[in-house]
Scaffold this active site. Structure first.
Site, PDB file in Angstrom:
ATOM      1  N   GLY A 168     -54.499  63.944 -11.412  1.00 33.12           N
ATOM      2  CA  GLY A 168     -54.271  65.145 -11.652  1.00 33.12           C
ATOM      3  C   GLY A 168     -55.398  66.243 -11.618  1.00 33.12           C
ATOM      4  O   GLY A 168     -55.537  67.337 -12.188  1.00 33.12           O
ATOM      5  N   ASN A 227     -55.838  67.998  -8.949  1.00 39.17           N
ATOM      6  CA  ASN A 227     -55.310  69.326  -8.575  1.00 39.17           C
ATOM      7  C   ASN A 227     -54.600  69.978  -9.612  1.00 39.17           C
ATOM      8  O   ASN A 227     -54.532  71.250  -9.796  1.00 39.17           O
ATOM      9  CB  ASN A 227     -54.279  68.762  -7.340  1.00 39.17           C
ATOM     10  N   HIS A 276     -50.683  68.111   0.732  1.00 35.59           N
ATOM     11  CA  HIS A 276     -50.784  66.807   1.390  1.00 35.59           C
ATOM     12  C   HIS A 276     -52.026  66.730   1.875  1.00 35.59           C
ATOM     13  O   HIS A 276     -52.438  67.876   2.798  1.00 35.59           O
ATOM     14  CB  HIS A 276     -49.871  67.121   2.474  1.00 35.59           C
TER      15      HIS A 276
HETATM   16  C1  GAR Z   1     -54.374  64.548  -3.419  1.00 39.11           C
HETATM   17  O1  GAR Z   1     -55.216  64.200  -2.663  1.00 39.11           O
HETATM   18  C2  GAR Z   1     -52.928  64.940  -2.932  1.00 39.11           C
HETATM   19  O2  GAR Z   1     -53.311  65.836  -1.629  1.00 39.11           O
HETATM   20  C3  GAR Z   1     -52.263  63.876  -2.492  1.00 39.11           C
HETATM   21  O3  GAR Z   1     -52.409  62.878  -3.558  1.00 39.11           O
HETATM   22  C4  GAR Z   1     -53.736  63.349  -4.266  1.00 39.11           C
HETATM   23  C5  GAR Z   1     -53.421  63.486  -5.544  1.00 39.11           C
HETATM   24  O4  GAR Z   1     -54.650  63.588  -6.451  1.00 39.11           O
HETATM   25  N1  GAR Z   1     -50.912  64.118  -2.330  1.00 39.11           N
HETATM   26  C6  GAR Z   1     -49.994  63.447  -1.335  1.00 39.11           C
HETATM   27  O5  GAR Z   1     -50.677  62.408  -0.823  1.00 39.11           O
HETATM   28  C7  GAR Z   1     -48.641  63.773  -1.290  1.00 39.11           C
HETATM   29  N2  GAR Z   1     -48.139  63.014  -0.235  1.00 39.11           N
HETATM   30  P1  GAR Z   1     -54.754  64.237  -8.002  1.00 39.11           P
HETATM   31  O6  GAR Z   1     -53.639  63.638  -8.649  1.00 39.11           O
HETATM   32  O7  GAR Z   1     -56.136  64.138  -8.113  1.00 39.11           O
HETATM   33  O8  GAR Z   1     -54.316  65.686  -7.434  1.00 39.11           O
END
Ligand code: GAR
Length: 209
Positions: free
Chosen positions: A12, A14, A108
């Site tokens: 979480g 982002n 992404h």
């Molecule tokens: C982020 O790096 C996002 O870009 C990636 O997962 C991570 C989530 O981190 N998303 C993908 O790979 C989608 N295919 P977070 O939970 O700390 O935001």
């Protein structure tokens, strides 16, 4: 104010960046956070921010279609303008994507169209690219292929591992994602579709390098 439902699966970070931006700017209002994993750490971040949360455990469903139908029902309860995938690690069915087409976005961790799918930082290292980054894009039925809203770039440094590269990209994601969402909410950028193409139109802010 434009409203947003955010879908997560994990940490979480982002989500936190999107919450912070909403608090600081009022460019959009977060109506709810929905996770497909009951133990996602991001749920605690949402609760700490006082946001409504919902959990829809995908392992309790027999098919992707059944899960996506229940997910759509949850999302629609909050009647939001935008549906935002912030580390939501489920492939969505074409029917679900179609329902939210033009108001469903994802972040992404690569410079799409390079390196769709998983393990993007290792894919970048294996390919020997000198720059890497993150992409915010509209979600369309083909995985990681929708129209690009905005991107941010980092250099690949000598000695980088998937972990060091991921950490630098993630820092940029936290700036890129709220900015892209705000640009869409304000109409500075917009989805444009005719019968054959989908594109993003509008004026981009200065590049995020
Ligand atoms: C982020 O790096 C996002 O870009 C990636 O997962 C991570 C989530 O981190 N998303 C993908 O790979 C989608 N295919 P977070 O939970 O700390 O935001």
């Amino acid at each position: 104010m434009p409203s947003v439902v955010i879908l997560i699966s994990g940490r979480g970070s982002n989500l936190q960046a999107l919450i912070d931006h909403a608090t600081q700017t009022s460019e959009y209002q977060i109506r709810a956070v929905i996770s497909n994993r009951p133990k996602a750490a991001g749920l605690d971040l949402a609760r700490a921010a006082g946001l409504p949360t919902a959990v829809l455990d995908h392992t309790a469903f027999d098919s992707r279609e059944a899960f996506d139908a229940a997910l759509a029902e949850q999302i629609d309860r909050f009647d939001s303008d935008w549906v935002v995938l912030a580390g939501f690690m489920r492939v969505l069915t074409p029917g679900f994507v179609q329902r939210y087409l033009g108001r469903l976005i994802n972040i992404h961790p690569s410079l799409l169209p390079a390196f769709p799918g998983l393990k993007t930082h290792q894919q970048a290292l294996d390919a020997g690219v000198r720059v890497h980054g993150a992409t915010v894009h509209f979600v369309t039925p083909e995985l990681d292929h929708g129209p690009i809203v905005d991107q941010a770039v980092v250099q690949v440094l000598p000695g980088d591992t998937a972990e060091t590269l991921a950490a630098r990209v993630l820092k940029l994601e936290h700036v890129l994602f709220p900015r892209a969402l705000a640009d869409l909410c304000s109409g500075r950028l917009r989805w444009s579709a005719d019968q054959t193409t989908q594109t993003v139109q509008g004026a981009l802010a200065a590049p995020l390098l």
